[in-house]
Scaffold this motif. Structure first.
Motif, PDB file in Angstrom:
ATOM      1  N   MET A 169       6.985   0.212  -1.585  1.00 41.91           N
ATOM      2  CA  MET A 169       5.982  -0.845  -1.588  1.00 41.91           C
ATOM      3  C   MET A 169       6.450  -2.084  -0.842  1.00 41.91           C
ATOM      4  O   MET A 169       5.670  -2.731  -0.128  1.00 41.91           O
ATOM      5  CB  MET A 169       5.606  -1.203  -3.023  1.00 41.91           C
ATOM      6  CG  MET A 169       4.421  -2.155  -3.133  1.00 41.91           C
ATOM      7  SD  MET A 169       2.873  -1.468  -2.473  1.00 41.91           S
ATOM      8  CE  MET A 169       2.541  -0.161  -3.685  1.00 41.91           C
ATOM      9  N   ALA A 170       7.717  -2.457  -0.991  1.00 37.19           N
ATOM     10  CA  ALA A 170       8.214  -3.644  -0.294  1.00 37.19           C
ATOM     11  C   ALA A 170       8.147  -3.435   1.215  1.00 37.19           C
ATOM     12  O   ALA A 170       7.725  -4.329   1.962  1.00 37.19           O
ATOM     13  CB  ALA A 170       9.639  -3.959  -0.735  1.00 37.19           C
ATOM     14  N   ASP A 171       8.543  -2.239   1.681  1.00 33.12           N
ATOM     15  CA  ASP A 171       8.444  -1.935   3.112  1.00 33.12           C
ATOM     16  C   ASP A 171       6.993  -1.959   3.564  1.00 33.12           C
ATOM     17  O   ASP A 171       6.669  -2.457   4.654  1.00 33.12           O
ATOM     18  CB  ASP A 171       9.044  -0.563   3.402  1.00 33.12           C
ATOM     19  CG  ASP A 171      10.558  -0.564   3.428  1.00 33.12           C
ATOM     20  OD1 ASP A 171      11.158  -1.655   3.438  1.00 33.12           O
ATOM     21  OD2 ASP A 171      11.143   0.541   3.432  1.00 33.12           O
ATOM     22  N   TYR A 172       6.116  -1.388   2.742  1.00 33.58           N
ATOM     23  CA  TYR A 172       4.690  -1.338   3.081  1.00 33.58           C
ATOM     24  C   TYR A 172       4.128  -2.743   3.283  1.00 33.58           C
ATOM     25  O   TYR A 172       3.424  -3.015   4.263  1.00 33.58           O
ATOM     26  CB  TYR A 172       3.934  -0.598   1.984  1.00 33.58           C
ATOM     27  CG  TYR A 172       2.435  -0.652   2.095  1.00 33.58           C
ATOM     28  CD1 TYR A 172       1.742   0.210   2.934  1.00 33.58           C
ATOM     29  CD2 TYR A 172       1.708  -1.575   1.343  1.00 33.58           C
ATOM     30  CE1 TYR A 172       0.359   0.157   3.022  1.00 33.58           C
ATOM     31  CE2 TYR A 172       0.333  -1.632   1.430  1.00 33.58           C
ATOM     32  CZ  TYR A 172      -0.337  -0.770   2.270  1.00 33.58           C
ATOM     33  OH  TYR A 172      -1.711  -0.834   2.353  1.00 33.58           O
ATOM     34  N   MET A 173       4.446  -3.651   2.373  1.00 33.95           N
ATOM     35  CA  MET A 173       3.913  -5.010   2.492  1.00 33.95           C
ATOM     36  C   MET A 173       4.490  -5.729   3.709  1.00 33.95           C
ATOM     37  O   MET A 173       3.772  -6.476   4.389  1.00 33.95           O
ATOM     38  CB  MET A 173       4.197  -5.788   1.203  1.00 33.95           C
ATOM     39  CG  MET A 173       3.431  -5.272  -0.005  1.00 33.95           C
ATOM     40  SD  MET A 173       1.627  -5.419   0.166  1.00 33.95           S
ATOM     41  CE  MET A 173       1.408  -7.178  -0.159  1.00 33.95           C
ATOM     42  N   ARG A 174       5.760  -5.497   4.013  1.00 31.99           N
ATOM     43  CA  ARG A 174       6.332  -6.097   5.226  1.00 31.99           C
ATOM     44  C   ARG A 174       5.646  -5.539   6.470  1.00 31.99           C
ATOM     45  O   ARG A 174       5.376  -6.274   7.428  1.00 31.99           O
ATOM     46  CB  ARG A 174       7.836  -5.854   5.281  1.00 31.99           C
ATOM     47  CG  ARG A 174       8.646  -6.763   4.364  1.00 31.99           C
ATOM     48  CD  ARG A 174      10.131  -6.646   4.611  1.00 31.99           C
ATOM     49  NE  ARG A 174      10.671  -5.375   4.137  1.00 31.99           N
ATOM     50  CZ  ARG A 174      11.190  -5.195   2.923  1.00 31.99           C
ATOM     51  NH1 ARG A 174      11.230  -6.198   2.063  1.00 31.99           N
ATOM     52  NH2 ARG A 174      11.681  -4.025   2.573  1.00 31.99           N
ATOM     53  N   SER A 175       5.364  -4.238   6.466  1.00 27.33           N
ATOM     54  CA  SER A 175       4.684  -3.630   7.614  1.00 27.33           C
ATOM     55  C   SER A 175       3.259  -4.148   7.743  1.00 27.33           C
ATOM     56  O   SER A 175       2.757  -4.356   8.858  1.00 27.33           O
ATOM     57  CB  SER A 175       4.673  -2.102   7.473  1.00 27.33           C
ATOM     58  OG  SER A 175       5.987  -1.569   7.541  1.00 27.33           O
ATOM     59  N   MET A 176       2.581  -4.357   6.604  1.00 28.95           N
ATOM     60  CA  MET A 176       1.234  -4.924   6.660  1.00 28.95           C
ATOM     61  C   MET A 176       1.260  -6.343   7.229  1.00 28.95           C
ATOM     62  O   MET A 176       0.390  -6.722   8.026  1.00 28.95           O
ATOM     63  CB  MET A 176       0.616  -4.913   5.262  1.00 28.95           C
ATOM     64  CG  MET A 176       0.309  -3.529   4.730  1.00 28.95           C
ATOM     65  SD  MET A 176      -0.947  -2.645   5.689  1.00 28.95           S
ATOM     66  CE  MET A 176      -2.441  -3.266   4.925  1.00 28.95           C
ATOM     67  N   GLN A 177       2.259  -7.118   6.847  1.00 28.25           N
ATOM     68  CA  GLN A 177       2.375  -8.468   7.396  1.00 28.25           C
ATOM     69  C   GLN A 177       2.605  -8.396   8.903  1.00 28.25           C
ATOM     70  O   GLN A 177       2.064  -9.217   9.661  1.00 28.25           O
ATOM     71  CB  GLN A 177       3.525  -9.217   6.718  1.00 28.25           C
ATOM     72  CG  GLN A 177       3.668 -10.665   7.186  1.00 28.25           C
ATOM     73  CD  GLN A 177       2.461 -11.514   6.847  1.00 28.25           C
ATOM     74  OE1 GLN A 177       2.012 -11.535   5.705  1.00 28.25           O
ATOM     75  NE2 GLN A 177       1.916 -12.215   7.841  1.00 28.25           N
ATOM     76  N   ARG A 178       3.364  -7.417   9.341  1.00 28.05           N
ATOM     77  CA  ARG A 178       3.594  -7.264  10.776  1.00 28.05           C
ATOM     78  C   ARG A 178       2.275  -7.002  11.510  1.00 28.05           C
ATOM     79  O   ARG A 178       2.032  -7.558  12.594  1.00 28.05           O
ATOM     80  CB  ARG A 178       4.575  -6.116  11.022  1.00 28.05           C
ATOM     81  CG  ARG A 178       4.968  -5.988  12.480  1.00 28.05           C
ATOM     82  CD  ARG A 178       5.983  -4.916  12.730  1.00 28.05           C
ATOM     83  NE  ARG A 178       6.450  -5.009  14.110  1.00 28.05           N
ATOM     84  CZ  ARG A 178       7.203  -4.112  14.710  1.00 28.05           C
ATOM     85  NH1 ARG A 178       7.626  -3.048  14.043  1.00 28.05           N
ATOM     86  NH2 ARG A 178       7.576  -4.285  15.960  1.00 28.05           N
ATOM     87  N   LEU A 179       1.416  -6.175  10.919  1.00 29.31           N
ATOM     88  CA  LEU A 179       0.119  -5.915  11.541  1.00 29.31           C
ATOM     89  C   LEU A 179      -0.763  -7.162  11.501  1.00 29.31           C
ATOM     90  O   LEU A 179      -1.486  -7.453  12.465  1.00 29.31           O
ATOM     91  CB  LEU A 179      -0.579  -4.752  10.837  1.00 29.31           C
ATOM     92  CG  LEU A 179      -0.398  -3.380  11.486  1.00 29.31           C
ATOM     93  CD1 LEU A 179       1.070  -3.001  11.625  1.00 29.31           C
ATOM     94  CD2 LEU A 179      -1.169  -2.312  10.714  1.00 29.31           C
TER      95      LEU A 179
END
Length: 292
Positions: free
Chosen positions: A186-196
């Motif tokens: 989940m932490a990686d997912y949220m960082r990736s969403m912020q990148r998008l």
């Protein structure tokens, strides 16, 4: 999360032209987890890249070959290695001579609920793309964008010529992604969403669901949804004390297809692991979780 629609009338096996450079072929694998099925994209005109070739299904492979129509295939690109995305890569490579390119291989024992989303053990890429690396053809450029979270090896692909992003399962056009530990994070997912969110892509082409024509609004909404779910979990634990994941799912996912309860539990677990890492929740043993 949502239930799959009635697949009747969905045009599987047919090339649909989404833009001058982008065509789409829908695989015949609808389910509560794949919506109408996995969408394979053909990028280019005189030569092609194939993104997410899909399941190893003879009819789908025939449909892809018909859509390719003898044009050179420069690369077969995989966003990640769930079984509904990458297994057709090798047979398509054998038919076209194209190199299998994209995400890194990853094979884990999947203890989650989605048999159709278990990892593909046959995936053997000829070239792994690092973040920022590109594949080019006549009139098109695809750049790899590392977006771990749904899986640790997930990539999106940016098409510079159309300011478009192929988002695989990271952002879908019909539902939120399942984040299933131990590989989903989940932490990686949220960082990736912020990148998008920090990008300016004009349109997303997901592997499942319709094109997303206001992507930043959708990404903001999805990030907000995850924050709301995190808040629900914390309030549930504060109100009820040490609790199990099925208890949380029963309250927080009322009204969804019961077949999706196990998948919902995986996302709740991903939230709890993230909360544990931030010192907000902790395992109490015997499948129980509590506030920290």
């Amino acid at each position: 999360m949502a239930t799959a629609p009635d697949p009747a009338g969905m045009p599987t096996g047919t090339l649909l032209q989404m833009s001058p450079r982008i065509g789409r072929v829908l695989a015949p694998n609808p389910s509560p987890f794949t919506y109408t099925g996995t969408q394979t994209y053909l990028v280019g005109t005189s030569d092609l890249a194939v993104i997410d070739p899909g399941p190893d299904d003879a009819d789908h492979l025939d449909a892809l070959l018909a859509a390719i129509g003898g044009r050179p295939v420069r690369a077969i690109l995989c966003t990640h290695t769930h079984r509904d995305h990458s297994p057709a890569a090798r047979p398509l490579s054998a038919q076209t001579g194209a190199r299998v390119t994209g995400c890194a291989p990853l094979v884990l024992d999947d203890d989650g609920p989605r048999a159709d989303a278990a990892f593909d053990p046959s995936y053997r890429p000829d070239r792994v793309l690092a973040d920022g690396e590109q594949v080019r053809g006549e009139g098109w450029t695809l750049e790899a964008l590392a977006t771990p979270g749904h899986t640790s090896n997930h990539l999106c692909f940016a098409l510079a010529e159309e300011n478009a992003l192929f988002t695989g399962d990271h952002v879908m056009g019909w539902s939120t992604s399942v984040i299933s530990p131990p590989d989903g994070d989940m932490a990686d997912y949220m960082r990736s969403m912020q990148r998008l969110l920090d990008r300016d892509d004009a349109i997303y082409y997901p592997a499942h669901g319709d094109p997303v024509e206001n992507p930043r609004r959708l990404v903001r909404g999805m990030m907000g949804h995850r924050k709301q779910r995190e808040g629900q979990i914390m309030r549930f634990l504060e109100r009820n004390g040490a609790s199990t994941i099925p208890d949380m799912v029963a309250e927080m996912y009322k009204g969804i297809d019961p077949r999706l309860h196990s998948a919902a539990g995986r996302s709740v677990l991903a939230h709890l692991i993230d909360l544990d890492g931030r010192g907000l929740a902790a395992s109490a043993g015997d499948g129980l979780w509590r506030t920290a």
